[in-house]
Design a protein around this motif. Structure first.
Motif, PDB file in Angstrom:
ATOM      1  N   ASP B 174       0.854  -1.190   0.000  1.00 49.62           N
ATOM      2  CA  ASP B 174       0.000   0.000   0.000  1.00 49.62           C
ATOM      3  C   ASP B 174       0.884   1.231   0.000  1.00 49.62           C
ATOM      4  OD1 ASP B 174      -2.365  -1.517   0.210  1.00 49.62           O
ATOM      5  OD2 ASP B 174      -2.058  -1.721   2.365  1.00 49.62           O
ATOM      6  N   ILE B 175       1.957   1.115   0.775  1.00 53.37           N
ATOM      7  CA  ILE B 175       2.886   2.233   0.876  1.00 53.37           C
ATOM      8  C   ILE B 175       4.272   1.701   0.550  1.00 53.37           C
ATOM      9  CG2 ILE B 175       3.950   3.890   2.450  1.00 53.37           C
ATOM     10  CD1 ILE B 175       1.308   3.725   4.083  1.00 53.37           C
ATOM     11  N   LEU B 176       4.910   2.306  -0.413  1.00 57.49           N
ATOM     12  CA  LEU B 176       6.232   1.838  -0.809  1.00 57.49           C
ATOM     13  C   LEU B 176       7.264   2.898  -0.469  1.00 57.49           C
ATOM     14  CD1 LEU B 176       8.160  -0.076  -2.294  1.00 57.49           C
ATOM     15  CD2 LEU B 176       7.424   0.956  -4.433  1.00 57.49           C
ATOM     16  N   LEU B 177       8.293   2.491   0.270  1.00 56.03           N
ATOM     17  CA  LEU B 177       9.355   3.409   0.655  1.00 56.03           C
ATOM     18  C   LEU B 177      10.629   3.008  -0.061  1.00 56.03           C
ATOM     19  CD1 LEU B 177       8.705   3.166   4.509  1.00 56.03           C
ATOM     20  CD2 LEU B 177       7.739   4.848   2.940  1.00 56.03           C
ATOM     21  N   MET B 178      11.212   3.936  -0.779  1.00 59.06           N
ATOM     22  CA  MET B 178      12.430   3.604  -1.519  1.00 59.06           C
ATOM     23  C   MET B 178      13.518   4.627  -1.263  1.00 59.06           C
ATOM     24  SD  MET B 178      10.856   2.474  -5.190  1.00 59.06           S
ATOM     25  CE  MET B 178      12.430   2.011  -5.881  1.00 59.06           C
ATOM     26  N   ASP B 179      14.729   4.123  -1.001  1.00 56.24           N
ATOM     27  CA  ASP B 179      15.876   5.002  -0.854  1.00 56.24           C
ATOM     28  C   ASP B 179      16.712   4.823  -2.108  1.00 56.24           C
ATOM     29  OD1 ASP B 179      17.642   6.763   0.149  1.00 56.24           O
ATOM     30  OD2 ASP B 179      18.100   5.654   1.982  1.00 56.24           O
ATOM     31  N   GLU B 180      16.621   5.733  -3.011  1.00 55.07           N
ATOM     32  CA  GLU B 180      17.193   5.645  -4.352  1.00 55.07           C
ATOM     33  C   GLU B 180      16.523   4.504  -5.122  1.00 55.07           C
ATOM     34  OE1 GLU B 180      18.915   7.795  -5.761  1.00 55.07           O
ATOM     35  OE2 GLU B 180      19.779   8.966  -4.132  1.00 55.07           O
ATOM     36  N   MET B 181      16.682   4.562  -6.425  1.00 54.73           N
ATOM     37  CA  MET B 181      16.102   3.529  -7.267  1.00 54.73           C
ATOM     38  C   MET B 181      16.874   2.237  -7.064  1.00 54.73           C
ATOM     39  SD  MET B 181      13.594   4.686  -8.935  1.00 54.73           S
ATOM     40  CE  MET B 181      13.409   3.674 -10.401  1.00 54.73           C
ATOM     41  N   ILE B 182      16.167   1.143  -7.165  1.00 50.82           N
ATOM     42  CA  ILE B 182      16.896  -0.115  -7.130  1.00 50.82           C
ATOM     43  C   ILE B 182      16.938  -0.643  -8.549  1.00 50.82           C
ATOM     44  CG2 ILE B 182      16.484  -0.751  -4.751  1.00 50.82           C
ATOM     45  CD1 ILE B 182      14.059  -2.329  -5.668  1.00 50.82           C
ATOM     46  N   GLY B 183      17.982  -1.323  -8.846  1.00 51.76           N
ATOM     47  CA  GLY B 183      18.097  -1.865 -10.192  1.00 51.76           C
ATOM     48  C   GLY B 183      19.113  -2.960 -10.157  1.00 51.76           C
ATOM     49  N   THR B 184      19.146  -3.757 -11.144  1.00 52.42           N
ATOM     50  CA  THR B 184      20.052  -4.877 -11.099  1.00 52.42           C
ATOM     51  C   THR B 184      20.313  -5.430 -12.481  1.00 52.42           C
ATOM     52  OG1 THR B 184      20.338  -7.122 -10.290  1.00 52.42           O
ATOM     53  CG2 THR B 184      18.106  -6.439 -10.715  1.00 52.42           C
TER      54      THR B 184
END
Lengths: 257, 251
Positions: B174-184
């Motif tokens: 419901d709530i998404l917390l992100m510290d910088e974009m993630i990628g791989t």
């Protein structure tokens, strides 16, 4: 707050049950006989201690060995938990710093892991019964409520001890040396009857009561009413103190670890 | 279905720094015995990481957190994630929170890839059954094949990230917390991952994303908040706040 977290952790029991089993599985994954090592190392200890100490105490081995092995298996559970509580949050700091982890889930994971180890060791009790031809009576069932009560006591201690250990790093070594002392002053390798009945070593040591409670049913005896009362009373005391400490300080864990 | 909502009123976070000396019980006892002269009293130094931060976020809000290093962005994310309890003020968070703050947690090096997916899912708050239902989809996405049955200690760091990424992005948040974009991943995988991430981010009701990249903020956010020294300097449209950030940085 303690009740809210307790409830949340019990509802979310998948997490700590899985992690506790995984701890056991991983520890022995690369060994040939796996978790049997738990039982085997305990059995080796009990047999060698039993052989030597029954001579030292000039005790009948058929009386001494069941007493020693049963005492020692329960002591393993108690001492294992007590010595690991203080470093619990420090060891899980990677989780605690990066995700919301319910402290009770960590406490329950640790406790479950020790209970699984303990269950492995029960094989030794069965072995002792068979070897010495002991027929367990119905009184043996009393070990279940006794175990529940003692584990509740240990958890009650654990809530406070784990918080204290996270705040003050000396608590872990202090606890470990205290646990060693308690091993020697508690009737584990020696019969409590060797001391006068009103000895303070027995009277003031809650662990001595816990052990009596747990041991008696397995030795075909009935634990004294005193043991039940003391264990019940300490349980209330430990949980009251812990409820207070937890409510005040649990939120600080991520800052401390 | 809960209606996702975050209401923060005057939240403060004072971070106690228990440094050398203060950690030990000995110093406490000596401190008590000497009337606190040696340990200098009860002086645990405190870093004020957030000061009187107030805002409210509703369904559909996609907010970018902007500010210099140490401005309080990550701390705010950790407070919203429930890791840190605010030391002052009121915070109300409704809805299931998923944070991608650290993709390396929950890696048990002796456990297999599949076991690590389960552990991570459980830690993120999924039920065992929920994870088992998604296990096939997650494993397929990682493209790790037979490696999933091997201990992750033999994985490369790229493989580990794939595993974590696939698990996190399979969640329903419901709530998404992100510290910088993630990628791989390598060239072929990165498009697939990007698509999955964008899909994941659009499924969530509220997104809070801290980033130093203007492009990222412009692409994913419809709102922005500017932080300086733990204080919220402004909330508003992305352009307005980015402009404010530039002006204040050069001032």
């Amino acid at each position: 707050m303690i009740i809210r977290d307790l409830r949340a952790s019990l509802i979310n029991r998948d997490l700590w049950l899985y992690l506790a089993w995984q701890d056991i599985r991983l520890r022995y994954r690369r060994s040939k006989i796996g978790p049997l090592w738990i039982t085997l190392s305990m059995a080796i200890f009990c047999v060698s201690m039993g052989a030597v100490y029954s001579q030292l105490f000039k005790a009948n081995i058929a009386e001494y060995f069941p007493f020693l092995s049963i005492s020692f298996i329960f002591w393993g559970l108690i001492s294992g938990l007590l010595s690991e509580f203080p470093s619990l949050y420090i060891e899980n700091s990677a989780y605690i710093k990066d995700i919301r982890v319910n402290p009770f889930s960590l406490l329950f994971r640790l406790t479950t892991r020790h209970l699984i180890t303990f269950a492995h060791n029960l094989v030794i009790v069965v072995g002792a019964y068979l070897y010495f031809g002991i027929n367990p009576s119905f009184a043996i069932l009393m070990v279940l409520p006794a175990l529940v009560l003692v584990v509740l006591n240990l958890l009650g201690i654990g809530v406070s001890l784990s918080l204290l250990g996270a705040r003050f790093r000396d608590v872990a070594p202090i606890t470990q040396s205290l646990v060693q002392v308690v091993f020697f002053i508690t009737p584990i390798t020696w019969f409590p009857k060797l001391l006068p009945h009103d000895s303070l070593v027995l009277k003031l040591n809650p662990i001595a009561y816990y052990l009596e409670l747990l041991r008696a049913p397995l030795l075909g005896q009935v634990a004294s009413l005193d043991a039940w009362l003391v264990a019940g009373a300490t349980c209330v005391v430990f949980w009251s103190v812990s409820a207070w400490v937890y409510t005040k300080k649990a939120g600080k864990i991520p800052f401390w670890v | 279905m809960t209606i996702a909502k975050i209401v923060a009123s005057n939240i403060c976070l004072d971070y106690p720094v228990i440094g050398a000396g203060n950690h030990s019980l000995k110093n406490r006892i000596i401190g008590a015995a000497t009337g606190g002269l040696i340990s200098g009293g009860d002086g645990v130094p405190v870093v004020s990481a957030l000061r009187n931060v107030s805002f409210s976020l509703q369904q559909g809000d996609r907010v970018g957190l902007i500010g210099h290093n140490g401005a309080g962005k990550s701390t705010l994310l950790k407070v919203l994630a429930g890791i840190y309890l605010p030391t002052g003020g009121q915070l109300q968070v409704d809805g299931r929170i998923v944070s991608t703050l650290n993709l390396s947690i929950g890696s048990e090096s002796e456990a297999t890839g599949l076991e690590n997916i389960i552990t991570r899912g459980l830690l993120l708050g999924m039920k065992k059954k929920e994870i088992e239902e998604r296990l096939d989809e997650i494993s397929a996405f990682t493209e790790l094949g037979e490696y999933l049955d091997m201990p992750v200690r033999i994985y490369s760091s790229g493989m580990l990230t794939r595993l974590a990424f696939a698990t996190v992005t399979s969640m329903q948040a419901d709530i998404l917390l992100m510290d910088e974009m993630i990628g791989t991943g390598d060239a072929s995988f990165i498009d697939k991952a990007q698509k999955r991430l964008v899909d994941f981010m659009s499924r969530t009701n509220i997104l809070v994303l801290a980033s130093h990249s203007e492009d990222v903020i412009r692409q994913f956010c419809n709102k922005a908040m500017l932080f300086e020294h733990g204080q919220l300097m402004g909330v508003g449209g992305v352009d307005e706040i980015l402009e404010m950030y530039k002006v204040r940085s050069h001032a």
